[in-house]
Enzyme design. Structure first.
Site, PDB file in Angstrom:
ATOM      1  N   ASP A   1       0.899  -1.114   0.053  1.00 58.86           N
ATOM      2  CA  ASP A   1      -0.179  -0.027  -0.399  1.00 58.86           C
ATOM      3  C   ASP A   1       0.776   0.865  -0.098  1.00 58.86           C
ATOM      4  O   ASP A   1       1.885   0.603   1.128  1.00 58.86           O
ATOM      5  CB  ASP A   1      -0.960  -0.298   1.239  1.00 58.86           C
TER       6      ASP A   1
ATOM      7  N   GLU B   1      14.386 -15.005  -0.587  1.00 60.14           N
ATOM      8  CA  GLU B   1      15.252 -16.294   0.354  1.00 60.14           C
ATOM      9  C   GLU B   1      14.304 -17.336   0.317  1.00 60.14           C
ATOM     10  O   GLU B   1      14.355 -18.993   0.111  1.00 60.14           O
ATOM     11  CB  GLU B   1      15.488 -16.269   1.332  1.00 60.14           C
TER      12      GLU B   1
END
Length: 563
Positions: free
Chosen positions: A230, A279
């Site tokens: 956002d 990751e």
């Protein structure tokens, strides 16, 4: 206390490919208005989980959930008090875990909303910063400043809130005698680009950066497939917080350079986030809500080491006009091509009028409307615009209920409205409640199947005939049009993939775009248009008429062809 849960065992794999987001169709769920599982009139996570099979049948690839975090709900959950907890109105962390697991079992990915520009004024950091007063180290995590004027009675600069009024609120402290509050000693003000209940965080502070990296890992560990970020353009402010000058800031938002939006410093933040997502297995993604002056500036957010997608607001705000649509499509594709990112397409969301209402009104009225307009015209254009959007290369977003052809509810009584910008009487038009009314599932019953306890915003009496039940299996219904379009898009190799379209010659007011083995014709005029039959009709938003080697395209319609 925040509770940690084990991550789901797997992520969707069947029918997916490397870079699944590049041509994905993502369905936005506004939790309070999708489905109510406990009958309290408010949508919740349990209700969403129960309706996931509907989304699987619709044919979408992923679900984006608007905020469900612990929040005082001053701005419908975009004022977050605890980023690792679920608001009791929506359930708890076990419900979130169950929802993610259920979605993955249906090969649906889950994108959660992240709100990093600001938090709630009830967040522990902000409450402690207020208690500790001027000079507190915790105040450094926000933007506290002394006021201007002889007694600090004026805001620190001329910035305006997106919701209207100054972007600064002066801190008040009890008078010590149990009476009314008064400005605190020192006269400090705090920055809030949105509501006063949403203080902006200071992203130059290491603690803020560390905290959000931890929040990312929390939700990734729980199994989230990514984040819609956002106000991704707002985290970094220009050094010194300089005045804007002039009085038309709100009109300039998204169209001009502003010292509080789209600063270059945001990009290093997103590079650090991307390293974290990389990751994790399962191709987790970042999606930017970034209002920028140009689509070229938007492209900076999706360079190879930053985010994966950015919302294309230039397309959302385009009028139903051939020249404008073609320019936006060409410009969007051209801007994303150098950075190797997919273009995104969206027609509606929780912040703007539904496109069935927007296209029912004359152009130039903005994206939050007070008038229903010509309902029939709006629906015809909305259906045609949807097929055009789904024919374009890249990823598409669908806002809950648009597959039912829902319009805005423009006659909500003032006493039921909850949009904070409505009450500030400035800034945004303040009519976002109209696109947030709970969606209808059944022809009859309490809240048309939304839940057993009514709905938090009243639904129109006519919505039973727009419900999922009323449209399911009905040839030509808007719901069945969406289902068919998503099925064709999934099966046809020329749709979604790629980064370019070929425009073919066409009569005035008509768009004809070609993809690999596919053609899309869109008539934006108010009259039928005759063309040579270009191929085998696959799908149409309105019934075309065929003659001797020709086809008449109805006004405001789109037809898909196999060629």
């Amino acid at each position: 206390m925040t509770q940690h849960l084990a991550a789901p065992a797997h992520h969707p794999t069947s029918g997916t490919h490397t870079g699944w987001w590049r041509d994905a169709v993502i369905y936005q769920v506004y939790p309070r208005s999708f489905a109510d599982g406990n009958g309290d009139g408010m949508g919740d996570l349990a209700g969403i989980r129960d309706r996931l099979p509907y989304l699987r049948e619709l044919g979408v690839d992923a679900v984006w959930l608007s905020p469900f975090y612990a929040s005082p709900q001053a701005d419908a959950g975009y004022d977050v008090a605890d980023y690792r907890a679920i608001d009791p109105a929506f359930g708890n962390l076990h419900d979130a875990d169950a929802l993610i697991r259920a979605a993955h079992a249906l090969d649906l990915r889950v994108i959660v909303d992240l709100v990093p520009n600001h938090c709630s004024d009830q967040h522990d950091w902000f409450r402690q910063a207020l208690r500790e007063g001027p000079g507190s180290r915790l105040r450094e995590r926000f933007h506290f400043r002394p006021g201007k004027g002889e007694h600090g009675e004026l805001p620190p600069n001329d910035w305006e809130s997106v919701f209207g009024g100054p972007a600064w609120t002066r801190v008040e402290a009890p008078d010590g005698n149990g009476g009314a509050s008064q400005p605190e000693a020192g006269g400090e003000w705090y920055l809030h680009l949105f509501a006063p209940e949403q203080p902006d965080l200071n992203w130059e502070h290491p603690a803020v950066q560390d905290e959000f990296r931890s929040i990312l890992r929390f939700w990734l560990d729980l199994g989230a497939d990514g984040f819609r970020v956002d106000v991704a353009h707002g985290l970094v402010k220009a050094p010194g917080l300089p005045d804007v000058g002039g009085s038309d800031q709100l009109k300039l938002l998204g169209s001009d350079v502003m010292p509080f939006f789209d600063q270059d410093g945001v990009h290093e933040i997103y590079r650090s986030w991307r390293r974290i997502l990389d990751e994790y297995e399962g191709e987790r993604v970042l999606v930017a809500e970034a209002w920028t002056p140009t689509v070229e500036r938007t492209a900076l957010y999706v360079r190879p080491d930053e985010m994966h997608q950015a919302f294309n607001f230039q397309y959302l705000t385009a009028n139903w006009d051939v020249k404008e649509l073609r320019e936006v499509i060409d410009g969007s594709l051209a801007a994303m091509r150098p950075v190797g990112a997919p273009t995104t397409w969206v027609l509606s969301n929780h912040d703007v009028s539904r496109h069935a209402t927007r296209f029912a009104n004359p152009p130039g009225l903005g994206t939050q409307l007070r008038e229903q307009g010509d309902r029939g015209l709006g629906l015809r254009r909305a259906r045609a615009a949807t097929l055009l959007m789904l024919a374009l290369p890249g990823s598409a977003y669908i806002y809950q209920g648009e597959e039912l052809g829902l319009p805005d509810v423009t006659d909500l009584p003032d006493e039921v409205r909850q949009d904070p910008s409505f009450f500030r009487a400035e800034g945004q038009d303040g009519f976002r409640d109209g696109c947030r009314v709970p969606i209808p599932w059944t022809r009859s019953g309490s809240s048309y199947g939304f839940g057993s306890g009514g709905s938090w915003l009243p639904q129109p009496d006519s919505w039973g005939e727009l419900s999922v039940e009323a449209q399911t299996g009905v040839p030509g219904s808007t719901l069945e049009l969406y289902r068919a379009a998503l099925a064709v898009r999934r099966e046809h190799p020329g749709l979604g993939a790629g980064d370019a379209v070929t425009w073919l010659d066409a009569p005035e007011g008509v768009l004809v775009l070609a993809r690999d083995g596919f053609l899309c014709t869109t008539n934006t005029t108010d009259a039928d248009v005759e063309l040579p039959v270009p191929g085998t009709a696959l799908l149409s938003s309105a019934t075309p008429w065929f003659g001797d080697g020709t086809v008449r395209l109805p006004a405001d319609s789109t037809v898909w062809w196999a060629v």
